[in-house]
Design a protein around this motif. Structure first.
Motif, PDB file in Angstrom:
ATOM      1  N   GLY A 224       0.767  -1.278  -0.048  1.00  0.00           N
ATOM      2  CA  GLY A 224      -0.067   0.112  -0.026  1.00  0.00           C
ATOM      3  C   GLY A 224       0.789   1.182   0.127  1.00  0.00           C
ATOM      4  N   LYS A 225       2.170   1.057  -0.024  1.00  0.00           N
ATOM      5  CA  LYS A 225       3.030   2.414  -0.212  1.00  0.00           C
ATOM      6  C   LYS A 225       3.802   2.479  -1.612  1.00  0.00           C
ATOM      7  N   ILE A 226       3.848   3.610  -1.910  1.00  0.00           N
ATOM      8  CA  ILE A 226       4.395   4.020  -3.373  1.00  0.00           C
ATOM      9  C   ILE A 226       6.028   3.785  -2.942  1.00  0.00           C
ATOM     10  N   LYS A 227       6.555   2.973  -3.841  1.00  0.00           N
ATOM     11  CA  LYS A 227       8.240   2.922  -3.630  1.00  0.00           C
ATOM     12  C   LYS A 227       8.896   3.479  -4.922  1.00  0.00           C
ATOM     13  N   GLY A 228       8.093   3.649  -6.270  1.00  0.00           N
ATOM     14  CA  GLY A 228       8.851   4.478  -7.419  1.00  0.00           C
ATOM     15  C   GLY A 228       8.187   4.001  -8.492  1.00  0.00           C
ATOM     16  N   VAL A 229       8.803   4.062  -9.738  1.00  0.00           N
ATOM     17  CA  VAL A 229       8.153   3.628 -11.028  1.00  0.00           C
ATOM     18  C   VAL A 229       9.078   2.980 -11.745  1.00  0.00           C
ATOM     19  N   GLN A 230       8.658   2.171 -12.845  1.00  0.00           N
ATOM     20  CA  GLN A 230       9.273   1.417 -13.645  1.00  0.00           C
ATOM     21  C   GLN A 230       8.939   1.808 -15.109  1.00  0.00           C
ATOM     22  N   LEU A 231      10.073   2.250 -15.912  1.00  0.00           N
ATOM     23  CA  LEU A 231       9.845   2.788 -17.304  1.00  0.00           C
ATOM     24  C   LEU A 231       9.865   1.964 -18.292  1.00  0.00           C
ATOM     25  N   MET A 476      -3.693  15.021   0.266  1.00  0.00           N
ATOM     26  CA  MET A 476      -3.734  14.979  -1.179  1.00  0.00           C
ATOM     27  C   MET A 476      -3.043  13.738  -1.599  1.00  0.00           C
ATOM     28  N   GLN A 477      -3.056  12.511  -1.019  1.00  0.00           N
ATOM     29  CA  GLN A 477      -2.578  11.224  -1.087  1.00  0.00           C
ATOM     30  C   GLN A 477      -3.699  10.434  -1.652  1.00  0.00           C
ATOM     31  N   HIS A 478      -3.423   9.469  -2.693  1.00  0.00           N
ATOM     32  CA  HIS A 478      -4.377   8.669  -3.244  1.00  0.00           C
ATOM     33  C   HIS A 478      -5.005   7.633  -1.890  1.00  0.00           C
ATOM     34  N   PRO A 479      -6.312   7.286  -2.028  1.00  0.00           N
ATOM     35  CA  PRO A 479      -6.692   6.805  -0.847  1.00  0.00           C
ATOM     36  C   PRO A 479      -6.208   5.421  -0.419  1.00  0.00           C
ATOM     37  N   GLN A 480      -5.698   4.708  -1.383  1.00  0.00           N
ATOM     38  CA  GLN A 480      -5.150   3.481  -1.519  1.00  0.00           C
ATOM     39  C   GLN A 480      -3.685   3.205  -1.590  1.00  0.00           C
ATOM     40  N   VAL A 481      -2.895   4.108  -2.121  1.00  0.00           N
ATOM     41  CA  VAL A 481      -1.516   4.251  -2.131  1.00  0.00           C
ATOM     42  C   VAL A 481      -0.778   5.224  -1.449  1.00  0.00           C
TER      43      VAL A 481
END
Length: 514
Positions: A224-231, A476-481
């Protein structure tokens, strides 16, 4: 001593300091010699009467030295600071990045499109050959959709943040100071690219990163937590906060979120046509004159009418402007409008659209992409009706209202070309009928508007995002992430350059607390 007053002057006097000081002195019942300086705070055109006037709110300096404000940037170095990833280099993303730097954080902007210079070639291919690069077009690339879609800075979002601070940032990066005082500030598509590049340079000079040709294909989420992005390249970028500022046309991002089971919602939007008149018709109607003088800018209009319990309204009006092809994928037609800084083209255009409610669109009520699919369907139908190569279907205004195919189409600014069809072939019936009823009413409100010299070009469909990415009002965060900050026009929280910039700033402040 200083006094703030309103003064009124004739066209031609609005930039004549001596004339303005004399008018101010008369208003204050003092000698003009006692006024050491006059600072214009706000400037607008009053065309309500038979005579067109300029109205100005001014600060009058009486026996006092005036020191002009200077506009410079001096950002701290953040190369080794904590990173925040920002997806999208539009106004929301760029101003989020600047705010990050001011707070001592390192922004990493990930932009699917190209920089301003390389992007121009793709725009030339769109206009001349009808070829759309899905990663670099009028919507995607450095500066986002705003870079090549007019640069209008008018906003009603004054309660969301400091509008003047945003405008001053533009001035510090090369915009004229006129945007600080004009009632409807405007930079112009010919000047905005250089300003956007200057903002990017500020980000890079401070130690931030801006990665072009870098498409995000997945969010990295753990528990449930953001860790980054994949390109798309396979590279992974890691950070505890990600600001999602992709704009309203990044359909694949909405698909990605849905595929990853990250909550998104279908959202109402508006759809219609772009209507273009000869600019002189609009000037005659608004300025009550046969010929607009050199001391008045090309005039604009704003029209709205309730038709069968639904709003029909003009949108993104571009005096002295051009209709542009803004598709982001092959075999679709989307039109928008823009003006150069001088607004000196012979035509005036405006989106004229009808609000679409959720119940208007068939399909699964729980499908968050159903409004997007409807939008996409209309754009593809419009492409087919135009016959290919981004040729857009068009119809003269009176012919449209009277259900008559236009024998020919008037000269217009849409470079890929127009084809005469009956627009009811591509517009949904409830939109077509409301437009037919609204246009003659608009003609009664504004003399000369309802004319067969005007052309309707289809379709204007990207007025706002058809998808909303929800967020908590407080964090201002997404309710799930946790750590994901939906931002700007694409997420459903802005409606133009200034409101998007303000939302970017607010999201960066919220992200700094992670």
């Amino acid at each position: 001593m200083t006094k703030e007053i309103e003064i009124v002057c004739q066209p031609g006097q609005q930039e004549d300091e001596a004339a303005l000081i004399k008018i101010a002195a008369t208003s204050l019942h003092i000698s003009a010699q006692k006024i050491s300086a006059l600072k214009i705070l706000k400037r607008s055109i009053d065309a309500r009467g038979r005579k067109v006037l300029y109205r100005m709110q001014v600060q009058v300096y009486i026996d006092e030295v005036y020191t002009p404000e200077t506009f410079t940037v001096n950002y701290p170095k953040v190369k080794t600071a904590k990173p925040i990833i920002i997806i999208g280099a539009g106004p929301a993303g760029l101003f989020a990045a600047l705010q990050c730097i001011e707070m001592g954080l390192k922004p990493i902007i990930v932009e699917r499109g190209k920089d301003v210079k390389q992007r121009r070639r793709d725009l030339a291919n769109i206009n001349k050959q009808g070829l759309v690069n899905p990663e670099s077009n009028y919507c995607f690339g450095e500066g986002g959709a705003g870079t090549y879609s007019d640069g209008k800075l008018y906003t009603r979002s004054t309660k969301r943040g400091d509008v003047n601070a945003v405008l001053k940032t533009f001035v510090a990066h090369g915009a004229t100071e006129d945007i600080l005082i004009d009632a409807r500030p405007h930079i112009g598509t010919n000047k905005l690219p250089q300003i956007i590049t200057s903002i990017k340079d500020s980000i890079l000079n401070a130690g931030g990163d801006v990665l072009f040709d870098s498409k995000v294909t997945a969010l990295i989420v753990e528990f449930g937590k953001i860790k980054g992005v994949q390109l798309a390249s396979g590279e992974k970028l890691m950070a505890d906060a990600v600001i999602l500022a992709t704009g309203h046309s990044a359909r694949d991002i909405f698909e990605m979120l849905h595929h990853q089971q990250i909550l998104i919602e279908a959202k109402p939007f508006a759809l219609g046509v772009r209507i273009e008149h000869p600019q002189e018709i609009i000037d005659q109607a608004q300025y009550h004159c046969e010929l607009r003088g050199p001391d008045l800018p090309p005039s604009y209009y704003n029209l709205v009418e309730q038709v069968d319990n639904r709003g029909v309204f003009s949108f993104c009006m571009c005096p002295g402007g051009i209709i542009a092809p803004c598709a982001t994928e092959a075999e679709e037609i989307v039109v928008n409008g823009w003006s150069p800084s001088k607004r000196n083209n012979p035509f005036a255009n405006s989106g004229t659209v009808v609000q679409i409610n959720m119940e208007d669109v068939a399909g699964n009520a729980n499908d968050p992409l159903r409004m997007l699919r409807f939008q996409q369907q209309i754009e593809k139908l419009t492409f087919k009706a135009g016959g290919g190569s981004l040729v857009a279907p068009g119809q003269r205004m009176v012919d449209f209202v009277e259900n008559r195919l236009s024998v020919d189409l008037p000269e217009n600014s849409y470079l890929p070309g127009t084809k005469s069809i009956e627009l009811k072939e591509v517009l949904p019936g409830w939109i077509n009928e409301r437009l037919r009823k609204a246009l003659p009413v608009f003609g009664k409100k504004m003399k000369g508007y309802y004319t067969n010299e005007a052309i309707l070009v289809g379709v204007e469909s990207r007025t706002s995002s058809p998808v909303k990415v929800p967020r908590d009002k407080e964090t201002m965060q997404h309710p799930q992430v946790s750590g994901l900050f939906p931002c700007g026009e694409g997420a459903g929280y802005a409606g133009g350059i200034i409101s998007a910039a303000i939302d970017g700033i607010n999201c960066a402040i919220a992200a700094s607390k992670i």
